[in-house]
Design a protein around this motif. Sequence first.
Motif, PDB file in Angstrom:
ATOM      1  N   GLU A 120      41.402  42.384  29.931  1.00  0.00           N
ATOM      2  CA  GLU A 120      40.855  41.080  30.665  1.00  0.00           C
ATOM      3  C   GLU A 120      41.954  40.840  31.996  1.00  0.00           C
ATOM      4  OE1 GLU A 120      39.150  36.907  29.559  1.00  0.00           O
ATOM      5  OE2 GLU A 120      40.243  37.576  28.008  1.00  0.00           O
ATOM      6  N   VAL A 121      41.757  41.134  32.471  1.00  0.00           N
ATOM      7  CA  VAL A 121      42.168  40.530  33.916  1.00  0.00           C
ATOM      8  C   VAL A 121      42.314  39.052  34.630  1.00  0.00           C
ATOM      9  CG1 VAL A 121      42.305  43.133  34.175  1.00  0.00           C
ATOM     10  CG2 VAL A 121      40.392  41.408  35.894  1.00  0.00           C
ATOM     11  N   SER A 122      43.483  38.532  34.981  1.00  0.00           N
ATOM     12  CA  SER A 122      43.126  37.216  36.287  1.00  0.00           C
ATOM     13  C   SER A 122      42.705  37.805  37.329  1.00  0.00           C
ATOM     14  CB  SER A 122      44.890  37.361  36.112  1.00  0.00           C
ATOM     15  OG  SER A 122      45.746  37.886  36.862  1.00  0.00           O
ATOM     16  N   ARG A 123      43.002  38.582  37.983  1.00  0.00           N
ATOM     17  CA  ARG A 123      42.041  38.852  38.986  1.00  0.00           C
ATOM     18  C   ARG A 123      41.541  40.513  39.111  1.00  0.00           C
ATOM     19  NH1 ARG A 123      43.100  34.450  39.665  1.00  0.00           N
ATOM     20  NH2 ARG A 123      44.074  32.734  40.995  1.00  0.00           N
ATOM     21  N   PRO A 124      40.078  39.896  39.522  1.00  0.00           N
ATOM     22  CA  PRO A 124      39.325  39.102  40.534  1.00  0.00           C
ATOM     23  C   PRO A 124      38.992  38.140  38.844  1.00  0.00           C
ATOM     24  CG  PRO A 124      37.839  41.184  40.524  1.00  0.00           C
ATOM     25  CD  PRO A 124      39.713  41.643  40.059  1.00  0.00           C
ATOM     26  N   LEU A 125      38.592  36.852  39.270  1.00  0.00           N
ATOM     27  CA  LEU A 125      38.446  36.250  38.054  1.00  0.00           C
ATOM     28  C   LEU A 125      36.816  37.245  37.626  1.00  0.00           C
ATOM     29  CD1 LEU A 125      38.044  32.467  39.531  1.00  0.00           C
ATOM     30  CD2 LEU A 125      40.161  33.322  37.634  1.00  0.00           C
ATOM     31  N   ASN A 126      36.942  36.140  35.925  1.00  0.00           N
ATOM     32  CA  ASN A 126      35.613  37.288  35.007  1.00  0.00           C
ATOM     33  C   ASN A 126      35.891  38.452  34.799  1.00  0.00           C
ATOM     34  OD1 ASN A 126      35.624  34.044  34.568  1.00  0.00           O
ATOM     35  ND2 ASN A 126      34.159  33.746  35.921  1.00  0.00           N
ATOM     36  N   HIS A 127      36.878  39.327  34.683  1.00  0.00           N
ATOM     37  CA  HIS A 127      36.844  40.810  35.138  1.00  0.00           C
ATOM     38  C   HIS A 127      37.404  41.275  33.563  1.00  0.00           C
ATOM     39  CE1 HIS A 127      34.901  40.274  38.817  1.00  0.00           C
ATOM     40  NE2 HIS A 127      34.861  41.920  39.180  1.00  0.00           N
ATOM     41  N   LEU A 128      36.762  42.549  33.201  1.00  0.00           N
ATOM     42  CA  LEU A 128      37.645  43.458  32.397  1.00  0.00           C
ATOM     43  C   LEU A 128      37.830  44.619  33.000  1.00  0.00           C
ATOM     44  CD1 LEU A 128      37.661  43.318  29.199  1.00  0.00           C
ATOM     45  CD2 LEU A 128      35.668  44.564  28.851  1.00  0.00           C
ATOM     46  N   LEU A 129      38.928  45.221  32.375  1.00  0.00           N
ATOM     47  CA  LEU A 129      39.528  46.393  33.271  1.00  0.00           C
ATOM     48  C   LEU A 129      38.940  47.411  32.519  1.00  0.00           C
ATOM     49  CD1 LEU A 129      40.549  48.558  35.162  1.00  0.00           C
ATOM     50  CD2 LEU A 129      42.273  47.988  34.226  1.00  0.00           C
ATOM     51  N   LEU A 130      37.938  48.263  31.731  1.00  0.00           N
ATOM     52  CA  LEU A 130      38.524  49.950  31.161  1.00  0.00           C
ATOM     53  C   LEU A 130      39.114  50.869  31.548  1.00  0.00           C
ATOM     54  CD1 LEU A 130      34.193  49.813  30.235  1.00  0.00           C
ATOM     55  CD2 LEU A 130      36.111  48.214  29.552  1.00  0.00           C
ATOM     56  N   LEU A 233      42.237  52.398  39.618  1.00  0.00           N
ATOM     57  CA  LEU A 233      42.226  51.191  39.353  1.00  0.00           C
ATOM     58  C   LEU A 233      41.983  50.496  40.486  1.00  0.00           C
ATOM     59  CD1 LEU A 233      44.857  49.591  36.737  1.00  0.00           C
ATOM     60  CD2 LEU A 233      43.741  48.072  38.750  1.00  0.00           C
ATOM     61  N   ASP A 234      42.349  50.307  41.751  1.00  0.00           N
ATOM     62  CA  ASP A 234      42.059  49.252  42.671  1.00  0.00           C
ATOM     63  C   ASP A 234      40.746  49.310  43.072  1.00  0.00           C
ATOM     64  OD1 ASP A 234      44.730  47.661  42.976  1.00  0.00           O
ATOM     65  OD2 ASP A 234      45.201  49.195  44.573  1.00  0.00           O
ATOM     66  N   ASP A 235      39.832  51.013  43.419  1.00  0.00           N
ATOM     67  CA  ASP A 235      38.359  50.442  42.788  1.00  0.00           C
ATOM     68  C   ASP A 235      37.597  49.877  42.569  1.00  0.00           C
ATOM     69  OD1 ASP A 235      38.856  52.248  45.493  1.00  0.00           O
ATOM     70  OD2 ASP A 235      38.775  53.739  44.239  1.00  0.00           O
ATOM     71  N   ALA A 236      38.372  50.051  40.717  1.00  0.00           N
ATOM     72  CA  ALA A 236      37.402  49.480  39.377  1.00  0.00           C
ATOM     73  C   ALA A 236      37.489  48.551  39.895  1.00  0.00           C
ATOM     74  CB  ALA A 236      38.147  49.882  38.635  1.00  0.00           C
ATOM     75  N   LEU A 237      38.357  47.461  40.256  1.00  0.00           N
ATOM     76  CA  LEU A 237      38.287  45.826  40.182  1.00  0.00           C
ATOM     77  C   LEU A 237      38.141  45.472  41.426  1.00  0.00           C
ATOM     78  CD1 LEU A 237      41.553  45.565  38.065  1.00  0.00           C
ATOM     79  CD2 LEU A 237      39.177  45.294  37.398  1.00  0.00           C
ATOM     80  N   SER A 238      37.224  46.280  42.400  1.00  0.00           N
ATOM     81  CA  SER A 238      36.787  46.275  44.616  1.00  0.00           C
ATOM     82  C   SER A 238      35.637  45.212  43.775  1.00  0.00           C
ATOM     83  CB  SER A 238      37.039  47.030  45.076  1.00  0.00           C
ATOM     84  OG  SER A 238      35.777  47.686  44.488  1.00  0.00           O
TER      85      SER A 238
END
Length: 239
Positions: A120-130, A233-238
């Motif tokens: 679970e990440v803080s930024r962006p909100l309500n996101h999960l990183l796999l 990782l950046d592309d995944a959370l964009s």
Amino acid sequence: MSARTVRTRLLAASTVALAALALTACDNGKGVRDEGPSAASQSSAQPGGSTTAKPAADSGASTGGSAATPTKGSTKGSANGSSGKTGGGKATGGGTGTSGTGGTRNAACNGANTRTTATEVSRPLNHLLLTVTNTGSKNCDLTGYPIARFGEAQSVPPVAEQTHPQAVVTLAPGESGYAGVLLSAGDGSGGNGYTAKTLVVGFAKGATSTPALPAKGVYVDDKLTVTYWQQSLDDALSY
């Protein structure tokens, strides 16, 4: 003997001679007397007037039969020629790879040759990183997107099409690939929300993975969406 008697006898002899000459002249017009069918012709005649004709094409028929029957060598040659075999032998369709790849292809990344974590990440909100890490000894291709099933959900979230990568994500041993998960709407506009405490991640091919979620679980609603697998990782959370 009187002279008259001599003349009479000479006349009779002359008459006999003339008669013989006349009979000799009665021929076929060629000086040969027609004496009827020859003995050879009579011997070849069959009862009833028919004759037995010996086939004149005996030798020709035999020759034709020989020409129609191929020799041992030609039979073997024609069999090989009609078998459909060509010099190339088998058609491989591009080596050992799949059709259209033009060569070999890496094995698919899946739960059997990788390790998957969910953070679970803080930024962006309500996101999960796999995060998927290659634990094998060979490269693997991480294709498609995570087929994520949260809790007891009967369906899996859709993928954000705009996140499709330009190239296949290939992971060398020890390398990682990523995908982002939008869990819920940040403004509270999502519906049918619930807290999920388990997650199963499926791959394009092969075994699934069951990464652990935070102890408190994660809140998801009908805005739940995943990205394609990404190299960074950046592309995944964009999204």
